[in-house]
Design an enzyme around this catalytic site. Structure first.
Site, PDB file in Angstrom:
ATOM      1  N   ASP A  67      93.775  62.365  45.029  1.00  0.00           N
ATOM      2  CA  ASP A  67      92.562  62.078  45.805  1.00  0.00           C
ATOM      3  C   ASP A  67      91.280  62.478  45.084  1.00  0.00           C
ATOM      4  O   ASP A  67      91.316  63.154  44.050  1.00  0.00           O
ATOM      5  CB  ASP A  67      92.645  62.762  47.179  1.00  0.00           C
ATOM      6  N   ASN A 136      96.105  71.513  58.549  1.00  0.00           N
ATOM      7  CA  ASN A 136      96.385  70.594  59.663  1.00  0.00           C
ATOM      8  C   ASN A 136      97.530  69.627  59.334  1.00  0.00           C
ATOM      9  O   ASN A 136      97.726  68.635  60.024  1.00  0.00           O
ATOM     10  CB  ASN A 136      95.117  69.805  60.051  1.00  0.00           C
ATOM     11  N   HIS A 138      97.826  67.836  56.510  1.00  0.00           N
ATOM     12  CA  HIS A 138      97.525  66.669  55.685  1.00  0.00           C
ATOM     13  C   HIS A 138      98.135  66.782  54.296  1.00  0.00           C
ATOM     14  O   HIS A 138      98.373  67.882  53.798  1.00  0.00           O
ATOM     15  CB  HIS A 138      96.021  66.362  55.632  1.00  0.00           C
ATOM     16  N   GLU A 143      94.771  62.436  56.605  1.00  0.00           N
ATOM     17  CA  GLU A 143      94.539  63.314  57.750  1.00  0.00           C
ATOM     18  C   GLU A 143      95.403  62.884  58.950  1.00  0.00           C
ATOM     19  O   GLU A 143      95.889  61.752  58.990  1.00  0.00           O
ATOM     20  CB  GLU A 143      93.057  63.225  58.158  1.00  0.00           C
TER      21      GLU A 143
HETATM   22  C1  GLP Z   1      92.739  69.601  49.958  1.00  0.00           C
HETATM   23  C2  GLP Z   1      93.491  68.615  49.090  1.00  0.00           C
HETATM   24  C3  GLP Z   1      94.988  68.663  49.318  1.00  0.00           C
HETATM   25  C4  GLP Z   1      95.463  70.100  49.339  1.00  0.00           C
HETATM   26  C5  GLP Z   1      94.795  70.825  50.483  1.00  0.00           C
HETATM   27  C6  GLP Z   1      95.222  72.272  50.588  1.00  0.00           C
HETATM   28  O1  GLP Z   1      92.270  69.073  51.137  1.00  0.00           O
HETATM   29  N1  GLP Z   1      93.029  67.274  49.245  1.00  0.00           N
HETATM   30  O2  GLP Z   1      95.648  67.911  48.316  1.00  0.00           O
HETATM   31  O3  GLP Z   1      96.859  70.139  49.484  1.00  0.00           O
HETATM   32  O4  GLP Z   1      93.401  70.800  50.283  1.00  0.00           O
HETATM   33  O5  GLP Z   1      94.452  73.073  49.744  1.00  0.00           O
HETATM   34  P1  GLP Z   1      94.819  74.521  49.303  1.00  0.00           P
HETATM   35  O6  GLP Z   1      95.946  74.386  48.341  1.00  0.00           O
HETATM   36  O7  GLP Z   1      93.586  75.047  48.630  1.00  0.00           O
HETATM   37  O8  GLP Z   1      95.183  75.263  50.523  1.00  0.00           O
END
Ligand code: GLP
Length: 245
Positions: A67, A136, A138, A143
């Site tokens: 992304d 959440n 995702h 989402e």
């Molecule tokens: C972001 C990314 C995801 C990731 C998520 C969790 O929103 N788009 O790919 O898995 O955050 O992030 P973290 O690993 O910092 O908790």
């Protein structure tokens, strides 16, 4: 699904790095699907160390990232292109031409989404997809929604995701409200998928995703249907799961 229990973040990172390096050693020209966020950082730094020692060679490896924020150019220090360059690509022997991310500066969503889907298709799909999980549920930036996404799409980020990701920005107002994300179809079509989930703030998401029904309200729950999915999680992230998995 396969559950790989880890003691803590460091242990989980090493286990994930082992899976990725094994994939690259077995198929040097493989396609890795990569993720951003804090979760994969430990695995990336372990892989950098092994690459520096000559134990893993990324010279033929190709990558597609999940992304990118809409509106951020690759040289913006909060873009995922910047994140990948600074935390991984610049420190391994990968050919930058073999790395791919959605282009956050493309305003025409239909054009960018079909371009990115074609990139993934032309590479022959993903051999190993690495995932984190949002609080959440995702994955990528898919989402909670009424239906699972299919191809690459432009999404409106939820208030909770904007909140969670604001820790990386100077202030919350600077967090983009939209992102391009690989769709569920490309993620689910990966040959193998590995997710890293650590820390107590992921416990509810992990429980909902893997101990509950498959539902687009918890996007990661679709992974229950993947034939080769491994969850690498530490005790804190598994605290609600107990021995249910
Ligand atoms: C972001 C990314 C995801 C990731 C998520 C969790 O929103 N788009 O790919 O898995 O955050 O992030 P973290 O690993 O910092 O908790």
């Amino acid at each position: 699904m396969r559950l790989i229990r880890a003691k803590d973040y460091q242990d989980a990172s090493r286990k994930v790095a082992n899976i990725i390096s094994a994939q690259v050693i077995l198929k040097p020209d493989c396609v890795l699907g990569l993720a951003t966020g804090s979760s994969p950082l430990g695995a990336y730094s372990q892989l950098i160390q092994w690459c520096e020692k000559g134990d893993v060679d990324f010279s033929k490896t190709k990558t597609v990232n999940l992304d990118e924020y809409v509106g951020l150019a690759a040289d913006h220090d909060q873009s995922y292109a910047y994140f990948m360059h600074h935390n991984f690509f610049a420190h391994i022997n990968i050919d930058p031409n073999n790395t791919n991310l959605p282009n956050g500066t493309e305003a025409d969503a239909a054009k960018e989404c079909s371009r990115y889907d074609k990139v993934i298709r032309d590479l022959g799909g993903v051999d190993l997809q690495l995932l984190g999980i949002g609080a959440n549920g995702h994955i990528g930036f898919n989402e909670p929604a009424d239906a699972f996404s299919t191809g690459t799409n432009r999404v409106d980020l939820t208030a909770s995701t904007i909140d969670a990701n604001s820790r990386f920005f100077e202030n919350k107002d600077l967090v983009p409200h939209q992102a391009y994300t690989m769709g569920m179809m490309a993620i689910m079509q990966a040959e193998r998928i590995v997710m890293i989930a650590t820390g107590a703030n992921k416990a509810q998401a992990v429980y909902d995703a893997f101990c509950g029904p498959v539902t687009p309200q918890v996007p990661a729950s679709i992974l229950q249907l993947h034939p080769d999915f491994a969850l690498v999680a530490d005790e804190a992230a598994l605290s609600l799961v107990g021995d249910k998995l």
